[in-house]
Motif scaffolding. Structure first.
Motif, short mmCIF file in Angstrom:
data_model
loop_
_atom_site.label_atom_id
_atom_site.label_comp_id
_atom_site.label_asym_id
_atom_site.label_seq_id
_atom_site.Cartn_x
_atom_site.Cartn_y
_atom_site.Cartn_z
N ASP A 1 0.71 -1.59 0.21
CA ASP A 1 0.43 -0.05 0.52
C ASP A 1 0.47 1.68 0.22
OD1 ASP A 1 -1.94 -1.53 0.10
OD2 ASP A 1 -2.49 -1.23 1.96
N GLN A 2 1.87 1.36 0.85
CA GLN A 2 2.93 2.41 1.03
C GLN A 2 3.51 1.59 1.29
OE1 GLN A 2 0.55 4.15 3.92
NE2 GLN A 2 0.50 5.64 2.65
N VAL A 3 5.27 2.75 1.09
CA VAL A 3 6.57 1.92 1.49
C VAL A 3 7.51 2.97 2.52
CG1 VAL A 3 8.67 1.72 0.81
CG2 VAL A 3 6.63 0.91 -0.46
N VAL A 4 8.02 2.44 3.17
CA VAL A 4 8.80 3.64 4.34
C VAL A 4 10.02 2.87 4.54
CG1 VAL A 4 8.92 4.21 7.29
CG2 VAL A 4 6.30 3.50 5.74
N THR A 5 11.02 3.59 4.14
CA THR A 5 12.24 3.81 3.86
C THR A 5 13.49 4.62 4.10
OG1 THR A 5 13.57 2.02 2.29
CG2 THR A 5 12.68 4.14 1.21
N ASP A 6 14.78 4.11 4.85
CA ASP A 6 15.94 4.73 4.69
C ASP A 6 16.60 4.21 3.26
OD1 ASP A 6 16.81 2.53 5.72
OD2 ASP A 6 17.58 4.09 7.93
N ARG B 1 4.58 3.21 -6.33
CA ARG B 1 4.08 3.34 -4.92
C ARG B 1 4.35 4.55 -4.10
NH1 ARG B 1 0.71 0.25 -6.28
NH2 ARG B 1 -0.21 -0.07 -3.77
N GLN B 2 3.44 5.08 -3.47
CA GLN B 2 4.19 6.68 -2.71
C GLN B 2 5.08 5.69 -1.30
OE1 GLN B 2 0.46 6.79 0.17
NE2 GLN B 2 1.79 9.63 0.47
N CYS B 3 6.30 6.48 -1.43
CA CYS B 3 7.20 6.29 -0.49
C CYS B 3 7.91 7.56 1.02
CB CYS B 3 8.13 6.12 -1.02
SG CYS B 3 10.18 5.40 -0.35
N ILE B 4 7.34 6.99 2.09
CA ILE B 4 8.27 7.53 3.05
C ILE B 4 9.36 7.19 2.99
CG2 ILE B 4 7.98 8.75 5.70
CD1 ILE B 4 5.66 9.48 4.04
N THR B 5 10.57 8.58 3.34
CA THR B 5 12.06 8.44 3.01
C THR B 5 12.68 8.63 4.39
OG1 THR B 5 12.33 7.91 0.94
CG2 THR B 5 14.28 8.52 1.75
N LEU B 6 13.15 8.18 5.10
CA LEU B 6 13.75 8.43 7.18
C LEU B 6 14.92 8.76 6.53
CD1 LEU B 6 12.25 5.12 8.52
CD2 LEU B 6 10.98 7.42 8.33
N LEU B 7 14.62 10.27 6.06
CA LEU B 7 16.02 11.26 6.22
C LEU B 7 15.74 12.18 6.04
CD1 LEU B 7 17.89 9.08 2.82
CD2 LEU B 7 18.34 9.42 5.24
N LEU C 1 10.76 13.31 2.31
CA LEU C 1 10.82 13.10 3.68
C LEU C 1 10.71 13.27 5.03
CD1 LEU C 1 14.07 15.44 2.09
CD2 LEU C 1 13.85 12.73 2.05
N CYS C 2 10.91 12.51 5.52
CA CYS C 2 10.28 12.77 7.00
C CYS C 2 11.50 11.98 8.27
CB CYS C 2 9.28 11.46 7.11
SG CYS C 2 8.44 11.40 9.01
N ARG C 3 11.81 12.91 9.30
CA ARG C 3 12.86 12.72 10.56
C ARG C 3 11.54 10.99 10.76
NH1 ARG C 3 11.38 15.59 14.38
NH2 ARG C 3 9.62 16.03 13.43
N PRO C 4 12.74 10.66 11.86
CA PRO C 4 12.10 9.53 12.64
C PRO C 4 11.09 9.71 13.75
CG PRO C 4 14.08 9.39 13.11
CD PRO C 4 14.06 10.69 12.14
N ASP C 5 10.24 10.50 13.71
CA ASP C 5 9.66 11.05 14.50
C ASP C 5 7.86 10.53 14.31
OD1 ASP C 5 8.22 12.84 16.52
OD2 ASP C 5 7.08 13.57 14.52
#
Length: 359
Positions: A276-281, A294-300, A316-320
């Motif tokens: 459904d979605q991807v969360v990755t660094d 695919r929608q992605c959130i990058t933890l950088l 981009l996203c912080r680990p929060d």
């Protein structure tokens, strides 16, 4: 030409699979595997399922600090290069194996071809940034995936030997994407050796960078966000991180996160394409998510691939916890999804450039 290619980590195996298939039609390639990723699920499975030629040299160097690992690789690669005397040394990306291969080559006055040159995150706190910046400075051929990377090099005064070839990762997705099947028995296993059933709907998490996994706090924030999602989260865990991941899940009672052993490339690509979605660094996985829509959130904090950020397809996203959940709720605009990573023939372009190289 005789070309010595240095690999050591999963992303490099994928790029080597795409390139070697074309390169070896015209040139002799000697494959040097440093051993940076060393167990079956991090290395051997990639060579098997992607039909990569077996390494001519496996140096078996893994673990330890960045300095220790890079130094040992430098010594061992130098010995191989002195024996083989290639016309060119080819390195991929930004790992310790990349820098060690480049340093060994330049000390022996051998030209270096850096595939995936010009990528920048604008922070030397990131160890991969150090590797890529130094490798670019000493390379004879700098082969870029995008015009952004060429612009980064131009801003640093590097213009000679610079080409936009497109991205080997895109070549690989197009080639191997036709062979994807649902995970088979043994493809998706937990760390006790039990089969993990793939949920019909899920979010895919990959997280391995030191800044996100080196201490409990950032990883716990990521896990807390994953626990709050309405669908299960599949998390193939890097071996160096699985003890911390398992302990946090047990201590905090997280039940929504399915920890699995590392998976092969074809399984990973299937997981991305059906998530459904991807969360990755991961720099590679965020591009694969983009290629596959695919929608992605990058933890950088910094974007190594700003091309993927158009229309919030990647954010981009912080680990929060709260920030992760907020950004996962944003609807991506795929109408702005324009390919800036080439035409799927990067391997042919790279081979042509190598064939024409005059020194």
């Amino acid at each position: 030409m005789k070309i010595c290619t240095v690999v050591g980590a999963r992303p490099q195996f994928i790029k080597a699979a795409a390139l070697s298939r074309v390169l070896r039609r015209q040139h002799e390639e000697v494959l040097i595997h440093t051993g940076q990723h060393y167990d079956h699920n991090m290395s051997d499975i990639f060579f098997d399922e992607l039909s990569i030629p077996r390494p001519d040299y496996n140096l078996g160097i893994a673990g330890g600090s960045h300095g220790k690992m890079t130094g040992e690789m430098l010594i061992a690669i130098e010995e191989v290069l002195q024996k083989e005397r290639p016309d060119m040394v080819l390195v991929f990306g930004d790992t310790n194996s990349t820098l060690a291969g480049a340093l060994a080559a330049v000390k022996l006055h051998l030209p270096i071809c850096h595939v995936e040159a010009g990528v920048r995150m604008e922070t030397l706190q990131n160890p991969e940034e150090v590797n890529r910046v130094l490798t670019d400075r000493i390379s004879a051929l700098l082969l870029c995936c995008t015009e952004t990377a060429i612009g980064n090099l131009r801003a640093e005064g590097i213009t000679r030997g610079v080409y936009n070839t497109g991205d080997l990762m895109y070549d690989a997705v197009l080639y191997y994407g036709k062979r994807l099947t649902a995970p088979r028995p043994g493809d998706l296993m937990d760390f006790s050796g039990k089969e993990v059933a793939l949920p019909e709907k899920y979010v895919l998490l990959t997280c391995h960078r030191e800044e996100n996994t080196g201490t409990d706090e950032p990883l716990d924030q990521i896990f807390s966000a994953m626990e709050a999602l309405p669908v299960p989260v599949v998390y193939p865990v890097h071996p160096r991180n699985h003890e911390r991941a398992q302990r946090l899940c047990q201590e905090k009672g997280y039940r929504n996160i399915l920890l699995t052993q590392p998976v092969g490339y074809l399984t990973s690509l299937y997981l991305v394409s059906h998530a459904d979605q991807v969360v990755t660094d991961s720099g590679g996985l965020q591009r694969e998510a983009w290629f596959l829509g695919r929608q992605c959130i990058t933890l950088l904090d910094n974007p190594p691939w700003p091309e993927t950020l158009e229309g919030n397809v990647n954010q981009l996203c912080r680990p929060d916890k709260e920030e992760i959940l907020r950004k996962l709720s944003v609807r991506p605009d795929f109408s702005r999804h324009q390919n800036q990573f080439g035409d799927g023939h990067a391997a042919e372009k790279i081979t042509e450039i190598l064939s024409a190289y005059q020194g």
